[in-house]
Design a protein around this motif. Structure first.
Motif, PDB file in Angstrom:
ATOM      1  N   LEU A  80       0.826  -1.219  -0.027  1.00 38.58           N
ATOM      2  CA  LEU A  80      -0.094   0.195  -0.124  1.00 38.58           C
ATOM      3  C   LEU A  80       1.048   1.222   0.060  1.00 38.58           C
ATOM      4  O   LEU A  80       1.878   1.325   0.731  1.00 38.58           O
ATOM      5  CB  LEU A  80      -0.955   0.005   1.174  1.00 38.58           C
ATOM      6  CG  LEU A  80      -2.073   0.843   0.973  1.00 38.58           C
ATOM      7  CD1 LEU A  80      -3.116   0.166   0.296  1.00 38.58           C
ATOM      8  CD2 LEU A  80      -2.716   0.938   2.746  1.00 38.58           C
ATOM      9  N   SER A  81       0.650   1.982  -1.003  1.00 37.30           N
ATOM     10  CA  SER A  81       1.439   3.457  -0.639  1.00 37.30           C
ATOM     11  C   SER A  81       0.579   4.419   0.018  1.00 37.30           C
ATOM     12  O   SER A  81      -0.451   4.801  -0.386  1.00 37.30           O
ATOM     13  CB  SER A  81       1.520   3.768  -2.257  1.00 37.30           C
ATOM     14  OG  SER A  81       2.078   5.238  -2.329  1.00 37.30           O
ATOM     15  N   ILE A  82       0.995   4.624   1.031  1.00 39.93           N
ATOM     16  CA  ILE A  82       0.347   5.766   2.039  1.00 39.93           C
ATOM     17  C   ILE A  82       0.956   7.019   1.607  1.00 39.93           C
ATOM     18  O   ILE A  82       2.346   7.398   2.062  1.00 39.93           O
ATOM     19  CB  ILE A  82       0.397   5.444   3.429  1.00 39.93           C
ATOM     20  CG1 ILE A  82       0.076   3.895   3.644  1.00 39.93           C
ATOM     21  CG2 ILE A  82      -0.144   6.379   4.622  1.00 39.93           C
ATOM     22  CD1 ILE A  82       0.105   3.640   5.342  1.00 39.93           C
ATOM     23  N   LEU A  83       0.245   8.048   1.120  1.00 37.29           N
ATOM     24  CA  LEU A  83       0.837   9.430   0.710  1.00 37.29           C
ATOM     25  C   LEU A  83       0.518   9.996   1.817  1.00 37.29           C
ATOM     26  O   LEU A  83      -0.635  10.372   2.438  1.00 37.29           O
ATOM     27  CB  LEU A  83       0.119   9.765  -0.442  1.00 37.29           C
ATOM     28  CG  LEU A  83       0.813  10.869  -1.202  1.00 37.29           C
ATOM     29  CD1 LEU A  83       2.131  10.559  -1.830  1.00 37.29           C
ATOM     30  CD2 LEU A  83      -0.247  11.117  -2.451  1.00 37.29           C
ATOM     31  N   PHE A  84       1.860  10.926   2.689  1.00 34.72           N
ATOM     32  CA  PHE A  84       1.319  11.641   3.680  1.00 34.72           C
ATOM     33  C   PHE A  84       2.229  12.884   3.649  1.00 34.72           C
ATOM     34  O   PHE A  84       3.023  13.055   2.947  1.00 34.72           O
ATOM     35  CB  PHE A  84       1.550  10.736   4.973  1.00 34.72           C
ATOM     36  CG  PHE A  84       3.344  10.582   5.164  1.00 34.72           C
ATOM     37  CD1 PHE A  84       3.828   9.311   4.432  1.00 34.72           C
ATOM     38  CD2 PHE A  84       4.017  11.430   5.679  1.00 34.72           C
ATOM     39  CE1 PHE A  84       5.335   9.210   4.745  1.00 34.72           C
ATOM     40  CE2 PHE A  84       5.677  11.145   6.081  1.00 34.72           C
ATOM     41  CZ  PHE A  84       6.343   9.869   5.347  1.00 34.72           C
ATOM     42  N   GLN A  85       1.752  13.892   4.450  1.00 40.33           N
ATOM     43  CA  GLN A  85       2.413  15.035   4.918  1.00 40.33           C
ATOM     44  C   GLN A  85       3.047  15.248   6.119  1.00 40.33           C
ATOM     45  O   GLN A  85       2.154  14.679   7.165  1.00 40.33           O
ATOM     46  CB  GLN A  85       1.566  16.445   4.860  1.00 40.33           C
ATOM     47  CG  GLN A  85       0.503  16.475   3.518  1.00 40.33           C
ATOM     48  CD  GLN A  85       1.542  17.390   2.403  1.00 40.33           C
ATOM     49  OE1 GLN A  85       2.684  17.484   2.546  1.00 40.33           O
ATOM     50  NE2 GLN A  85       0.757  17.587   1.203  1.00 40.33           N
ATOM     51  N   ALA A  86       4.364  15.441   6.389  1.00 41.82           N
ATOM     52  CA  ALA A  86       4.886  15.620   7.690  1.00 41.82           C
ATOM     53  C   ALA A  86       6.300  16.408   7.525  1.00 41.82           C
ATOM     54  O   ALA A  86       6.729  16.374   6.449  1.00 41.82           O
ATOM     55  CB  ALA A  86       5.177  14.155   8.333  1.00 41.82           C
ATOM     56  N   ASP A  87       6.657  17.044   8.570  1.00 44.97           N
ATOM     57  CA  ASP A  87       7.777  17.649   8.317  1.00 44.97           C
ATOM     58  C   ASP A  87       8.953  16.754   9.009  1.00 44.97           C
ATOM     59  O   ASP A  87       9.158  16.562   9.933  1.00 44.97           O
ATOM     60  CB  ASP A  87       7.835  19.102   9.473  1.00 44.97           C
ATOM     61  CG  ASP A  87       9.173  19.925   9.333  1.00 44.97           C
ATOM     62  OD1 ASP A  87      10.016  19.286   8.478  1.00 44.97           O
ATOM     63  OD2 ASP A  87       9.307  20.696  10.200  1.00 44.97           O
ATOM     64  N   ILE A  88       9.846  16.551   7.739  1.00 44.66           N
ATOM     65  CA  ILE A  88      10.913  15.550   7.973  1.00 44.66           C
ATOM     66  C   ILE A  88      12.165  15.931   8.068  1.00 44.66           C
ATOM     67  O   ILE A  88      13.166  15.380   7.674  1.00 44.66           O
ATOM     68  CB  ILE A  88      10.550  14.266   7.366  1.00 44.66           C
ATOM     69  CG1 ILE A  88      10.554  14.666   5.578  1.00 44.66           C
ATOM     70  CG2 ILE A  88       9.629  13.270   7.530  1.00 44.66           C
ATOM     71  CD1 ILE A  88      11.252  13.543   4.922  1.00 44.66           C
ATOM     72  N   GLN A  89      12.337  17.524   7.828  1.00 44.70           N
ATOM     73  CA  GLN A  89      13.567  18.309   7.332  1.00 44.70           C
ATOM     74  C   GLN A  89      14.373  17.716   8.639  1.00 44.70           C
ATOM     75  O   GLN A  89      15.956  17.504   8.292  1.00 44.70           O
ATOM     76  CB  GLN A  89      13.418  19.431   7.216  1.00 44.70           C
ATOM     77  CG  GLN A  89      12.898  19.966   6.313  1.00 44.70           C
ATOM     78  CD  GLN A  89      13.307  19.174   4.999  1.00 44.70           C
ATOM     79  OE1 GLN A  89      14.526  19.162   4.482  1.00 44.70           O
ATOM     80  NE2 GLN A  89      12.488  18.760   3.882  1.00 44.70           N
TER      81      GLN A  89
END
Ligand SMILES: Cc1cc2nc3c(=O)[nH]c(=O)nc-3n(C[C@H](O)[C@H](O)[C@H](O)COP(=O)(O)OP(=O)(O)OC[C@H]3O[C@@H](n4cnc5c(N)ncnc54)[C@H](O)[C@@H]3O)c2cc1C
Length: 548
Positions: free
Chosen positions: A203-212
């Motif tokens: 499953l490709s879970i597309l997400f937003q998060a700050d990973i810098q």
């Protein structure tokens, strides 16, 4: 150039080639055909492109092909600079202990003048689409193939405009199926597939998060994660152009799992587990299932229909071979279709599409399968051997077919591209040549016509005579101090395995077609025989040694 300028009686429109599927491989087919002056009609069911990351690693060979159709610069302009030469990491989590690291070297000045490129499929497809339209391709989105049937002379199809339901009949000489791994065209033709088949679902879970912060400035394309808070075989994918990142995680629909089980708290937990920060703010954008599989169709052609890309073969994503291999299929097929449609080559030449591509696909799938197994398990001292060089796989394969001479009884399918031999069926090597103080790669000479390279003017005249008689598109270049190009490194003749009075003929797809290692008393006859074979008029019998 329009595909609809001629009407076939009883049909709404007529086209030399109908392409079904407007994703990477269908678009590439259309582009390559246009470059050879062949118009086509492409239909794609969807109006736009998927936002999910799929292919993003395009090797040097693929970029050579895009360069040959004038699309290289536009592709690079859209590629995110931060991801070129990025790494593949195996780690406990993104912030956790690093277990192994492979840098994807997208350049090798020894192998090619053209670097590979990291660019998301979502960004690449619009570039190919624009270039294809520029070259006059007829691309119809929101349009699907409804049905087709073939006879000896071609293919009759019905297509439907999905915006208004209008159906039209199309008559095509050839049909190219670029309709993906579930290819309805392949199924209608009852072409069977072979290989390990399904290796599971992801499953490709597309997400937003700050990973810098967690990235710590590392240039990463993919991070395979190994810890109890994520499923075994999970990976974070960074190399995208659009918004967000993706977590690929194993998924078990056969055990009752549903996509919606991952869109809420559970999906967020998995993402946090992969990154290694339990309270990281994460927003799930959407999820999309896909099947990991390894198989190839038993044949890539049936009559007037050709399978390309995922319609013909599927490899696991490890090694990033799927789209690269499909685009190479299209390049192999396009020049053959073009010369047959122009009446220059025999239709028998088309039989060599399966002959040449199928073994390459089989080997590439084996490599990818091995990498998939390697990446799915945590590296240990026992299995930490180095990953196979991508570039060698991309350049090292060697074609054998009934339209290629066999110089010896040797049928090796692979040669190390760092030590090219110039044998027929191998990728014509990159050598820097010079003219008027400017440097050119040999690669820049290939892509549209047959090219004869020699150090002996006698071959030039013979070649022009043969080409004129056959109506063949041919270019001839003499290499040497008095020739069209000088050879500053002095490597040309040795690399192509000929003496300066010999000659080498490169096919329009940049593969060596034939060579004479030295001068010949009857160059015209030699070349005539060579072209007769290369154009499918005198198919070589298996195991027959034609030139020695
Ligand atoms: C997670 C993942 C990561 C990957 N990473 C890489 C990578 O880094 N490098 C790489 O080279 N490859 C990669 N691949 C593989 C690559 O994405 C595929 O090989 C490639 O997209 C295949 O392209 P295609 O054009 O053959 O098929 P598809 O992309 O499947 O396109 C088929 C098209 O046909 C259309 N179609 C189907 N039926 C009809 C019809 N009846 N009428 C009209 N249109 C129709 C569909 O709508 C679709 O757009 C990856 C794949 C996955 C799943």
């Amino acid at each position: 150039m329009s595909s609809t300028d001629e009407k076939a009686p009883g049909y709404d429109e007529k086209t030399p080639v109908l392409i079904v599927g407007g994703s990477l491989v269908g678009l590439s087919t259309s582009l390559f055909l246009s470059r050879h002056g062949i118009s086509s009609l492409l239909v794609e069911r969807h109006a736009g492109i998927s936002p999910h990351p799929r292919a993003f690693n395009f090797n040097m060979r693929t970029m050579e092909l895009f360069r040959s159709v004038g699309a290289e610069e536009a592709v690079r302009q859209k590629a995110p600079p931060g991801f070129q030469n990025s790494g593949i990491l195996q780690a406990v989590s993104l912030v956790g202990k690093e277990l192994s690291w492979v840098t994807q070297d997208t350049t090798s000045s020894e192998l090619s003048s053209v670097a590979g490129c990291i660019i998301g499929q979502d960004a690449l497809e619009p570039v190919l689409r624009a270039r294809a339209e520029e070259l006059g391709s007829d691309l119809r989105f929101s349009t699907e193939l409804v049905s087709f049937e073939q006879d000896n002379e071609g293919v009759s199809a019905i297509i439907r405009d999905r915006t208004n339901g209008e159906e039209r009949t199309v008559r095509a000489r050839y049909l190219v199926a670029a309709d993906g791994n579930r290819s309805a065209i392949r199924q209608q033709l009852a072409i069977r597939t072979y290989g390990p088949g399904s290796l599971g679902h992801q499953l490709s879970i597309l997400f937003q998060a700050d990973i810098q912060g967690p990235l710590r400035g590392r240039k990463l394309a993919v991070c395979f994660v190994h810890n109890p808070n994520v499923r075994k075989g999970s990976s974070l994918v960074f190399a995208r152009n659009g918004q967000g990142l993706a977590l690929f995680t194993p998924y078990f629909p056969d055990k009752g799992e549903r996509e919606e089980d991952f869109t809420g708290e559970y999906g967020i937990e998995l993402v946090r587990g992969a990154i290694g920060i339990p309270d990281l703010p994460v927003e799930i954008v959407n999820v999309r299932p896909w099947e990991v599989a390894a198989w190839a169709a038993g044949k890539f052609q049936q009559g007037n229909v050709f399978l390309v890309g995922d319609a013909a073969h599927v490899t696991p994503p490890a090694g990033a071979f799927g789209a690269n291999t499909g685009i190479a299929d299209a390049y192999n097929l396009a020049w053959k279709l073009a010369l047959v449609l122009k009446g220059i080559a025999s239709p028998n030449l088309l039989l060599t599409y399966t002959e040449e591509r199928q073994p390459v696909v089989r080997y590439t799938a084996e490599q990818s399968f091995a990498m998939f197994k390697r990446f799915s398990s945590a590296p240990t001292d026992a299995n930490s051997t180095q990953i196979l060089p991508y570039n060698s796989i991309a350049f090292g394969y060697r074609y054998h077919s009934t339209a290629l001479p066999r110089e010896t009884a040797d049928d090796t399918w692979y040669e190390d591209p760092h030590h090219p031999t110039g044998r027929p069926g191998t990728h014509a090597a990159h050598i820097l040549l010079e003219r008027n103080g400017e440097q050119f790669s040999t690669l820049d000479l290939f892509g549209r016509r047959f090219v004869l390279l020699t150090g002996n003017e006698a071959w030039r005249e013979a070649a022009y005579n043969v080409a004129k008689a056959a109506g063949l598109p041919l270019e001839v270049y003499c290499i040497g101090d008095q020739g069209d190009f000088t050879d500053p490194s002095g490597r040309f003749f040795a690399t192509y395995g000929i003496k300066p009075d010999g000659a080498v003929l490169v096919r329009p797809d940049g593969f060596i077609g034939w060579r004479a290692q030295e001068a010949n008393q009857q160059p015209e006859q030699e070349l005539g025989n060579a072209f007769s074979l290369l154009l499918g008029y005198a198919l070589a019998k298996e195991n027959e040694v034609i030139y020695s």
